[in-house]
Design a protein around this motif. Structure first.
Motif, PDB file in Angstrom:
ATOM      1  N   LYS A 500      13.000   3.667   2.484  1.00 48.16           N
ATOM      2  CA  LYS A 500      11.561   3.372   3.000  1.00 48.16           C
ATOM      3  C   LYS A 500      10.762   4.337   3.218  1.00 48.16           C
ATOM      4  N   ASN A 501      11.192   5.656   3.689  1.00 47.13           N
ATOM      5  CA  ASN A 501      10.461   6.758   3.826  1.00 47.13           C
ATOM      6  C   ASN A 501       9.962   7.374   2.413  1.00 47.13           C
ATOM      7  N   VAL A 502      10.658   7.297   1.265  1.00 47.86           N
ATOM      8  CA  VAL A 502      10.264   7.740   0.183  1.00 47.86           C
ATOM      9  C   VAL A 502       8.936   6.803  -0.438  1.00 47.86           C
ATOM     10  N   VAL A 503       9.044   5.337  -0.080  1.00 46.91           N
ATOM     11  CA  VAL A 503       8.217   4.596  -0.366  1.00 46.91           C
ATOM     12  C   VAL A 503       6.888   4.992   0.494  1.00 46.91           C
ATOM     13  N   ARG A 504       7.077   5.260   1.677  1.00 46.85           N
ATOM     14  CA  ARG A 504       5.870   5.782   2.612  1.00 46.85           C
ATOM     15  C   ARG A 504       4.992   6.938   1.901  1.00 46.85           C
ATOM     16  N   THR A 505       6.052   7.901   1.629  1.00 46.99           N
ATOM     17  CA  THR A 505       5.549   9.178   1.133  1.00 46.99           C
ATOM     18  C   THR A 505       4.719   8.759  -0.032  1.00 46.99           C
ATOM     19  N   ALA A 506       5.032   8.174  -1.213  1.00 46.15           N
ATOM     20  CA  ALA A 506       4.486   7.902  -2.406  1.00 46.15           C
ATOM     21  C   ALA A 506       3.151   7.005  -2.020  1.00 46.15           C
ATOM     22  N   HIS A 507       3.158   6.169  -1.274  1.00 45.82           N
ATOM     23  CA  HIS A 507       1.931   5.407  -0.900  1.00 45.82           C
ATOM     24  C   HIS A 507       0.774   6.341  -0.282  1.00 45.82           C
ATOM     25  N   ARG A 508       1.444   7.318   0.419  1.00 46.25           N
ATOM     26  CA  ARG A 508       0.331   8.120   1.394  1.00 46.25           C
ATOM     27  C   ARG A 508      -0.187   9.159   0.281  1.00 46.25           C
ATOM     28  N   LEU A 509       0.316   9.413  -0.677  1.00 47.44           N
ATOM     29  CA  LEU A 509      -0.320  10.490  -1.552  1.00 47.44           C
ATOM     30  C   LEU A 509      -1.085   9.575  -2.799  1.00 47.44           C
ATOM     31  N   GLY A 510      -0.840   8.099  -2.800  1.00 47.96           N
ATOM     32  CA  GLY A 510      -2.128   7.435  -3.583  1.00 47.96           C
ATOM     33  C   GLY A 510      -1.474   6.579  -4.456  1.00 47.96           C
ATOM     34  N   ILE A 511      -0.007   6.150  -4.498  1.00 46.56           N
ATOM     35  CA  ILE A 511       0.589   5.323  -5.333  1.00 46.56           C
ATOM     36  C   ILE A 511       0.208   3.837  -4.405  1.00 46.56           C
TER      37      ILE A 511
END
Length: 735
Positions: A500-511
């Motif tokens: 879930k933290n990996v997903v949050r990181t990706a969304h934060r960067l623009g995914i």
């Protein structure tokens, strides 16, 4: 003569003739026909029988038998003939009713037209002109109208060419040409079909301005009424000028100016006689005779126009002969260039930026025409050379500046064959190109590039992720694991920091795509689009600032009114600068010793990550400098496997070819807070004296199809010799 008396015995006046003979006529019951009807007497409609009970003492008027009438008073009339007066009478009646019918029809047709006072010359359909960052026109969406050209500014033979072939009596008729209609009707009868039309230029203008192209009697009547109205409202020269600026010439070109630019690359003011004849000939069937589709047909039609111009004495026979076969066609290809993928993308976002377009606009973009051309050639050429070998049918490329401004975009290898934009619309598995988000999450949770993790077989509830070579290297640092794209380390790291933290990181960067927070997320199993993946890499190149990939800088009307102006992104810092430095150090190693070691960009610090999805269905490489972030994807639209195409192969080759050209003449600049050229290993090597004998080479890549990398001079590392490189690997990784 018959005498009779009343029953009372009184005197009765004599009655002569047939009436008298019938006066005493009575029918007895025996005289009647049996079953002939009731017993009541019936009165004749033609003759009244005097009854004995009639109390009238006046005798009925005397009537002569028909045979006794004077022959002189009867006229003999031939059966079937009518008097001349009656002919005139019925002719007048029929003429009156015909006139009433015509007036009624005109009123009915007029009732289905807009009010005359509202029939102003309508605006042209809005167009979208797309320009590059240098102001050059890249594409036009909608129709292609040229600027209005005044009749007096055109060479005299240009309008005369249209008159000669379309409406020889233009200056003498009143909007419709009865002789032209009759001539066309005779020709059509002789040819047993529609071989000619009788429409005047005014009628054609009325149809083009106000009506549809349907072939109905009602539409034809409307065309006639509007032609008469145009003739009353405008002069002949005004009608001719309107016609020349509105008629359709094929290939999306409306008006002589747009057509001249489209087909000859010049203004209509400068066309030759031969070119004028070709333009006039296109009006008959612009789709069929357009020279970019049918050059032979266009030239044959132009010869017909030249002959008509000579017959009308608009040009001499010598001029006609000299012009035949000499139109300087300069047909521009339409709809084939990859810039059309950009134009389509702009069309999709335009409504969100300015709403419904009801006027022509100019869209100023961030596209660099030179980089667009380089990107197109790089993708098309590489696919042409190697697509069969690797069973790869399609490719895409997106290049943007570190602030998210798209400089080049290729959505496919051939726009004319497929308008599907693989850079924006398609969503594919990024494979290992997704791993930087896993490693960034780990770095933000306290790990470092030197942190060691185990590369060993793994079993997660029956799922056993493996490295491509099926080889494992034991204890490795995060830098080595990312550079060599070791799958088991990425999965272990993802589970350690939490999917879930990996997903949050990706969304934060623009995914922006939906990502499944499971163990396989570390291997890039959730689908993303290329433009969002490249945009998510941009913070690594700009110091950690979030960006929104964009291509539109400004939208304005043709008269300069600004409808939209892009403002600066306000996404702020999405990665702490110290973590940006660590990630750049790690991803630099991918190009220096890892899966992208074939990438060459002399003089520039570059970093990135390759990616290959399951069964070799997708091959990626996203790489960046402080100047550009560029992503390349290769695969098949039907998601079929390639022949072991990997991210470190064709995508790296295309990326290198494009980036070399894009960085020519640009002063090199380092990546934000990164280590010096040569990477982390070079920094450590400064304090260590290498042995004289060569060491062991680094472990092979875990990416599919990638051989063990070797250091070359192209990597731009000072210590690129194999001996130093192997010795450092031994010291760092305990091999």
């Amino acid at each position: 003569m018959a005498w009779g008396r009343k029953k009372s015995g009184g005197r009765r006046e004599p009655v002569f003739g047939l009436a008298g003979a019938l006066s005493d006529l009575r029918l007895s019951a025996e005289d009647r026909i049996p079953g002939g009807g009731d017993d009541k007497p019936k009165k004749s409609a033609k003759r009244k029988i005097v009854d004995d009970d009639d109390d009238d003492d006046e005798p009925p008027p005397e009537r002569k038998p028909r045979a006794a009438r004077s022959p002189a008073k009867r006229k003999s009339k031939p059966r079937g003939s009518l008097p001349i007066g009656r002919l005139f009478y019925w002719g007048a009646v029929l003429g009156l009713w015909g006139a009433i019918a015509v007036v009624g029809l005109v009123v009915w047709v007029g009732a289905h037209l807009p009010a005359i006072q509202s029939l102003e010359i309508p605006k042209r359909p809005p167009t979208i002109q797309i320009t590059g960052v240098d102001g050059s026109v890249l594409a036009i969406r909608g129709e292609m109208p040229g600027a209005n050209v005044a009749l007096k500014d055109l060479p005299p033979y240009l309008p005369k060419a249209f008159i000669a072939i379309e409406d020889r009596r233009f200056y003498s008729h009143f909007g419709i040409d009865p002789w032209g209609i009759l001539r066309a009707a005779v020709a059509n009868v002789l040819h047993r079909g529609v071989s000619q039309g009788g429409s005047t230029l005014t009628q054609q203008l009325a149809k083009n301005l106000f009506l549809t192209q349907e072939r109905t009697f009602q539409r034809k009547l409307q065309e006639v009424e509007l032609a008469l109205w145009l003739e009353r409202k405008h002069s002949k020269n005004e009608i001719l000028e309107l016609y020349l600026n509105r008629v359709y010439f094929g290939s999306g070109a409306y008006g002589v100016e747009a057509a001249a630019q489209r087909y000859f690359g010049k203004s209509a003011k400068n066309v030759t006689i031969a070119e004028a004849a070709m333009l006039a000939g296109l009006v008959k069937s612009p789709s069929r005779l357009a020279p970019n589709r049918n050059p032979e047909g266009a030239e044959a039609r132009a010869q017909t126009v030249l002959t008509a111009m000579a017959e009308a004495r608009f040009i001499t026979e010598a001029q006609a002969q000299a012009s035949i076969g000499h139109p300087s066609y300069n047909v521009k290809p339409v709809g084939a260039g990859t810039i059309n993928y950009v134009a389509d993308w702009i069309g999709e976002v335009l409504d969100d930026l300015v709403g419904q377009i009801d006027q022509s606009v100019i869209v100023e973009t961030s596209i660099d025409p030179k980089l667009q051309g380089v990107a197109e050639v790089a993708v098309i050429d590489e696919l042409a050379a190697k697509s069969v070998k690797f069973n790869v049918s399609q490719g895409a490329l997106v290049a943007m500046s570190p602030d998210g401004a798209v400089r080049a975009m290729v959505g496919g290898r051939n726009y004319s064959e497929s308008q599907y934009n693989r850079a924006v619309t398609a969503k594919r598995q990024p494979g290992s190109a997704f791993k930087p988000f896993v490693y960034l999450t780990a770095i933000e949770q306290g790990l470092t590039p030197e942190t060691v993790r185990q590369d060993a077989p793994l079993d997660i509830k029956g799922w056993k992720p493996e490295n491509y070579t099926h080889q494992y290297f034991g204890s490795v640092t995060l830098t080595q694991a990312l550079a060599m794209s070791l799958n088991t380390v990425a999965v272990r790291l993802g589970l350690e920091v939490g999917p879930k933290n990996v997903v949050r990181t990706a969304h934060r960067l623009g995914i922006s795509s939906k990502l499944d927070a499971n163990a396989s997320i570390a291997l890039g199993t959730s689908e993303v689009s290329m433009v969002e993946l490249v945009g998510a890499y941009a913070p690594f190149s700009n110091g950690g600032l979030g960006v929104s990939p964009h291509v539109v800088n400004k939208i304005r009307t043709v008269d300069g009114k600004v409808l939209y102006m892009r403002s600066t992104d306000q996404l702020g810092q999405v990665i702490d600068p110290q973590y940006v430095a660590m990630m750049n150090t790690m991803m630099q190693e991918t190009l220096l010793s890892g899966t992208a070691h074939k990438a060459e960009l002399p003089g520039w610090q570059a970093a990135g990550k390759t990616g290959t999805s399951q069964d070799f269905r997708d091959a990626w490489f996203i790489g960046y400098t402080s100047n550009l972030v560029t992503g390349v994807w290769l695969g098949n639209d039907d998601n079929s496997p390639t022949k072991k195409a990997t991210g470190g192969g064709l995508p790296v080759e295309i990326w290198t070819r494009f980036m070399k050209a894009a960085h020519q003449g640009v002063a090199p600049a380092p990546l934000p807070a990164s280590t010096p050229p040569g990477g982390m290993l070079a920094t450590i090597a400064q304090a260590i004296t290498p042995p004289t004998s060569p060491g062991v080479a680094p472990p092979p890549s875990s990416s599919p199809g990638r051989p063990a990398p070797t250091r070359t001079a192209a990597s731009a590392r000072p210590e690129a010799a194999a001996g130093l490189d192997g010795w450092l690997m031994d010291r760092l990784f305990g091999r």
